[in-house]
Design an enzyme around this catalytic site. Structure first.
Site, PDB file in Angstrom:
ATOM      1  N   SER A  51       0.824  -1.223   0.000  1.00 55.76           N
ATOM      2  CA  SER A  51       0.000   0.000   0.000  1.00 55.76           C
ATOM      3  C   SER A  51       0.850   1.262   0.000  1.00 55.76           C
ATOM      4  CB  SER A  51      -0.932   0.017   1.218  1.00 55.76           C
ATOM      5  OG  SER A  51      -0.189  -0.096   2.420  1.00 55.76           O
ATOM      6  N   HIS A  52       2.005   1.227   0.661  1.00 52.33           N
ATOM      7  CA  HIS A  52       2.909   2.380   0.725  1.00 52.33           C
ATOM      8  C   HIS A  52       4.315   1.921   0.344  1.00 52.33           C
ATOM      9  CE1 HIS A  52      -0.431   3.439   3.320  1.00 52.33           C
ATOM     10  NE2 HIS A  52      -0.033   4.692   3.375  1.00 52.33           N
ATOM     11  N   ASN A  53       5.007   2.739  -0.432  1.00 51.38           N
ATOM     12  CA  ASN A  53       6.375   2.405  -0.818  1.00 51.38           C
ATOM     13  C   ASN A  53       7.143   3.704  -1.024  1.00 51.38           C
ATOM     14  OD1 ASN A  53       8.686   1.107  -1.649  1.00 51.38           O
ATOM     15  ND2 ASN A  53       7.838   0.305  -3.551  1.00 51.38           N
TER      16      ASN A  53
END
Length: 330
Positions: free
Chosen positions: A87-89
């Site tokens: 979801s987040h990178n």
């Protein structure tokens, strides 16, 4: 009125037939006026998405924060982003330069650690650490347009009313994950597809919240577009015996949106993680210095994000999870 609407949208978006009319009543204005402002925020990119925010663990998914040390960061980030549970990178200013959150489905054949191994191998990670949540003190992304600074707030602890999810709930979860349209009746598609009325929709959505499956239905902003140009992941090396007490203190700061206790490693002594937001780097660091004075850590450091490679909601119970494992899982 725009600031008040931004605050209301982040707190709780009403799940009913005419949610914008309900918001308008709270603001003592017209439904069309609220819709116009909402559309403007969307067009300007201030609003990222308005949808359900689900609790990954309650839905049976295994998840973790992961840090990779890589050379070709663009290539590595591109592959990591193929996983539907990422979801987040972000690129962050540390030897561990690629940080992402990942979740794997309840019936994953690979499981979390094996999935990370596959990602590490295919992205040529030189080294990595897996940092699952040991204890969550706070998760509340709610930016105050007036600023947050050193203000403190009480972190609510809700009691869950456990129940087993039915086929209706699974279908509801899939549909409430979608970003709503800026129209008078944004939930018309949901009630039509499920063959239910609005009272049932509101009732079952409330049950999902009470059961801890859904945290809330709300708007998420793009921080920089909303005027919060600075945010930092701040990690703290604290006394393990006092870690939970210290975590509660850090979570009380309004500028802190996330606060977790995570494992340590010989090459990673920081057990307490916090996300701190501000309208400037100076504002963020002023809050962090205030926190440091209060909790007296052994050490702490800032991990500023230098690039965003991915930030989007996970689509729970999507076939994409199984397709990824069939393709890359061996």
């Amino acid at each position: 009125m725009e600031e008040r609407l931004i605050t209301l949208l982040q707190q709780e978006f009403p799940i009913c037939q005419r949610p914008f009319a309900k918001l308008a009543a709270q603001l003592e204005t017209s439904e069309d006026k609220v819709l116009d402002i909402y559309k403007k925020f969307k067009d300007e990119g201030i609003i990222r998405q308005t949808s359900a925010i689900f609790d990954t663990k309650s839905l049976g998914y295994s998840s973790s924060l992961v840090a990779f040390k890589v050379e070709d960061i663009e290539s590595s980030a591109t592959f990591i982003n193929t996983h539907p549970g990422v979801s987040h990178n972000y690129e962050r200013d540390h030897d561990f330069n690629l940080w992402f959150t990942i979740a794997v489905a309840p019936d994953s054949k690979l499981g979390l650690e094996k999935t990370v191994e596959v990602l590490a191998k295919r992205s040529d990670a030189q080294e990595y650490i897996i940092l699952p949540t040991k204890k969550m003190f706070k998760i509340k992304v709610q930016l105050d347009p007036r600023g947050m600074g050193k203000k403190k707030e009480k972190v609510e602890k809700k009691k869950k009313v456990s129940f087993d999810l039915t086929p209706l709930h699974y279908n509801l979860i899939k549909l409430l994950q979608e970003d709503i349209d800026a129209v008078h009746e944004p939930f018309a598609k949901v009630v039509e597809e499920l063959g239910i009325d609005y009272d049932t929709l509101a009732q079952e959505a409330k049950r999902l919240q009470e059961g801890g499956y859904m945290r809330r239905f709300a708007t998420i902003l793009r921080h920089r577009k909303a005027g919060f140009s600075a945010n930092a992941m701040v990690v703290w090396d604290v006394d393990e015996k006092k870690a939970e007490e210290i975590g509660e203190k850090v979570a009380a700061y309004k500028a802190v949106s996330h606060c977790y206790l995570r494992p340590t490693y010989p090459n990673w002594p920081y057990s307490l993680f916090s996300m701190v937001h501000g309208k400037s780097k100076e504002e963020v660091e002023e809050v962090v210095e205030e926190i440091a004075k209060e909790i007296k850590p052994r050490d702490y450091r800032y991990l500023y994000s230098t690039r965003e490679f991915k930030k989007e909601r996970i689509k729970y119970f999507s076939d994409a999870f199984y397709e990824w494992e069939r393709r890359y899982g061996g």
